[in-house]
Design a protein around this motif. Structure first.
Motif, short mmCIF file in Angstrom:
data_model
loop_
_atom_site.label_atom_id
_atom_site.label_comp_id
_atom_site.label_asym_id
_atom_site.label_seq_id
_atom_site.Cartn_x
_atom_site.Cartn_y
_atom_site.Cartn_z
N UNK A 181 -24.92 -10.76 -21.02
CA UNK A 181 -25.97 -9.75 -20.93
C UNK A 181 -25.70 -8.65 -21.96
N UNK A 182 -26.70 -8.36 -22.80
CA UNK A 182 -26.60 -7.30 -23.80
C UNK A 182 -27.78 -6.36 -23.58
N UNK A 183 -27.51 -5.22 -22.96
CA UNK A 183 -28.57 -4.27 -22.61
C UNK A 183 -29.65 -4.99 -21.81
N UNK A 184 -30.89 -5.07 -22.35
CA UNK A 184 -31.97 -5.72 -21.60
C UNK A 184 -32.07 -7.22 -21.87
N UNK A 185 -31.25 -7.71 -22.79
CA UNK A 185 -31.34 -9.12 -23.19
C UNK A 185 -30.21 -9.93 -22.58
N UNK A 186 -30.46 -11.22 -22.40
CA UNK A 186 -29.41 -12.14 -21.98
C UNK A 186 -29.36 -13.28 -22.99
N UNK A 187 -28.15 -13.56 -23.50
CA UNK A 187 -27.98 -14.51 -24.58
C UNK A 187 -27.03 -15.62 -24.16
N UNK A 188 -27.27 -16.82 -24.72
CA UNK A 188 -26.31 -17.90 -24.61
C UNK A 188 -25.53 -17.94 -25.92
N UNK A 189 -24.27 -17.55 -25.84
CA UNK A 189 -23.43 -17.46 -27.03
C UNK A 189 -23.11 -18.85 -27.57
N UNK A 190 -23.14 -18.99 -28.93
CA UNK A 190 -22.84 -20.28 -29.52
C UNK A 190 -21.62 -20.24 -30.44
N UNK A 191 -21.54 -19.30 -31.38
CA UNK A 191 -20.40 -19.30 -32.30
C UNK A 191 -20.32 -18.02 -33.11
N UNK A 192 -19.11 -17.75 -33.62
CA UNK A 192 -18.85 -16.53 -34.40
C UNK A 192 -18.06 -16.88 -35.65
N UNK A 193 -18.54 -16.45 -36.79
CA UNK A 193 -17.82 -16.57 -38.05
C UNK A 193 -17.57 -15.17 -38.59
N UNK A 194 -17.04 -15.10 -39.81
CA UNK A 194 -16.66 -13.80 -40.35
C UNK A 194 -17.87 -12.89 -40.53
N UNK A 195 -19.01 -13.47 -40.93
CA UNK A 195 -20.15 -12.61 -41.24
C UNK A 195 -21.42 -12.94 -40.45
N UNK A 196 -21.32 -13.81 -39.42
CA UNK A 196 -22.51 -14.02 -38.60
C UNK A 196 -22.10 -14.52 -37.22
N UNK A 197 -23.00 -14.29 -36.25
CA UNK A 197 -22.82 -14.78 -34.88
C UNK A 197 -24.11 -15.47 -34.46
N UNK A 198 -24.00 -16.64 -33.83
CA UNK A 198 -25.19 -17.41 -33.45
C UNK A 198 -25.31 -17.46 -31.93
N UNK A 199 -26.56 -17.56 -31.47
CA UNK A 199 -26.83 -17.58 -30.04
C UNK A 199 -28.27 -18.01 -29.80
N UNK A 200 -28.59 -18.27 -28.52
CA UNK A 200 -29.97 -18.48 -28.09
C UNK A 200 -30.30 -17.46 -27.02
N UNK A 201 -31.44 -16.79 -27.11
CA UNK A 201 -31.87 -15.98 -25.97
C UNK A 201 -31.95 -16.89 -24.74
N UNK A 202 -31.45 -16.43 -23.63
CA UNK A 202 -31.36 -17.31 -22.45
C UNK A 202 -32.73 -17.78 -21.99
N UNK A 203 -33.78 -16.94 -22.18
CA UNK A 203 -35.12 -17.39 -21.77
C UNK A 203 -35.63 -18.52 -22.67
N UNK A 204 -35.16 -18.59 -23.93
CA UNK A 204 -35.48 -19.74 -24.79
C UNK A 204 -34.77 -20.98 -24.26
N UNK A 205 -33.49 -20.81 -23.96
CA UNK A 205 -32.69 -21.93 -23.48
C UNK A 205 -33.28 -22.50 -22.19
N UNK A 206 -33.65 -21.61 -21.27
CA UNK A 206 -34.24 -22.06 -19.99
C UNK A 206 -35.56 -22.79 -20.23
N UNK A 207 -36.39 -22.23 -21.12
CA UNK A 207 -37.69 -22.85 -21.39
C UNK A 207 -37.53 -24.21 -22.05
N UNK A 208 -36.59 -24.31 -22.97
CA UNK A 208 -36.33 -25.60 -23.63
C UNK A 208 -35.83 -26.63 -22.62
#
Length: 344
Positions: A181-208
């Motif tokens: 949970x990040x403030x009002x958003x909920x994210x599904x964390x995927x990966x972190x590199x030196x200059x970027x972080x990837x994720x899916x908004x949890x409502x996208x993941x649920x809908x998919x």
């Protein structure tokens, strides 16, 4: 010389001095971290000759002209055009120091301050800075004395300031697939590199997941979903300034009709909701296209990319600003029920 006119970046000439009365022109071509282009210096002289030729035609004159030039460079490089004198910045440093020592009483305080600061910059650029030399010597000594410790830190403990900011937002122990949970958003964390972080908004993941579809072509792409989101950071001109960017992308769905329907549904919904920050390039729906980003106006300036507090704040701000678009996309995904194949 009272009619002399000094111009910067006139016709791509770095500094151009012109005295029409004396039929005299002077060119200063400045190179710091780049080198002269072939024929560049000669081309500048030819432009000046043409300038006087046009003037002579209007004044019905044809007098001899004098053109001088300096090729000012940080490195040891000879001017291609023999009409230019090559001068290195270290020589400018020597001259300025002597001038300030001997003629300072002639200068106003403002000019003196400016030249002092300018000289300090040139010292740094040309490697003549005593302070920089002392720091380099100290750094070498520290490395010799503590080589094992420093090598260990570099190999195992060196996390970028961006990574530190991400951990502040998502947590230190977050793992792939975790919901955060990040403030009002909920994210599904995927990966972190030196200059970027990837994720899916949890409502996208649920809908998919509710569509109960497979996404051919995306099995090994990011989280295996047809769409992914990431936040990336980059610096501007190797300085402390930079940007954070929120990126969303439709991935390599091999079923063309399924990919087309996904994109068209997003475009149509964004148009109906007047959300013009969801925007696809015109070639996004071409057959054979694999990756299509679809957010714009999605960058935020960062004053100092080494300031973890600032990047954490801007990261949260980006997510908050795009909450409406994230929600709209979550609402659109279920419309894809008529496309694709059911999961087995």
């Amino acid at each position: 010389m009272r009619d002399a006119d000094v111009r910067c970046e006139w016709n791509s000439i770095d500094i151009f001095i012109l005295s029409p009365k004396n039929r005299w022109a002077f060119i200063i071509e400045n190179k710091v971290h780049s080198r002269q282009h072939k024929g560049q210096l000669l081309k500048y002289r030819e432009r000046i000759i043409e300038l006087f030729r046009v003037q002579d035609a209007s004044d019905e004159g044809n007098l001899e002209i004098s053109i001088g030039g300096i090729f000012l460079t940080l490195h040891k490089e000879i001017a291609e055009d023999a009409e230019y004198t090559s001068i290195r910045y270290d020589k400018i440093c020597i001259f300025l120091k002597r001038y300030l020592d001997q003629e300072a009483y002639l200068l106003s305080p403002e000019v003196m301050t400016f030249l002092t600061h300018y000289l300090h910059i040139l010292d740094e650029l040309s490697g003549m800075s005593k302070e920089r030399t002392e720091m380099e010597n100290l750094a070498r000594k520290l490395y010799r004395d503590h080589k094992k410790v420093l090598d260990f830190i570099i190999e195992y403990g060196a996390g970028s300031d961006f990574q530190l900011a991400v951990h502040r937002v998502l947590g230190d122990n977050v793992k792939r697939g975790d919901l955060v949970k990040v403030d009002n958003a909920q994210l599904m964390y995927w990966g972190l590199a030196k200059n970027f972080v990837s994720f899916l908004p949890s409502n996208w993941f649920d809908a998919l997941d509710r569509t109960n579809r497979v996404w051919p072509g995306c099995e090994n792409w990011w989280a295996g979903s047809p769409v992914i989101v990431w936040v990336e950071v980059w610096s501007v001109d190797d300085s402390a300034r930079g940007h954070l960017k929120l990126v969303a992308e439709v991935g390599p769905i091999s079923d063309y009709q399924l990919r087309l329907s996904f994109i068209e549904a997003l475009k149509s919904a964004a148009h109906d909701a007047n959300m013009d920050r969801i925007y696809f390039q015109s070639n996004a729906t071409e057959e054979g296209r694999l990756y299509s980003k679809f957010l714009r106006e999605n960058t935020i300036a960062v004053f100092d990319v080494h300031d973890t507090n600032e990047m954490e704040k801007k990261f949260r701000q980006l997510l908050m600003e795009f909450e409406p678009e994230i929600k709209l996309i979550a609402d659109i995904i279920p419309q894809l029920l008529d496309y694709g194949k059911l999961k087995e």
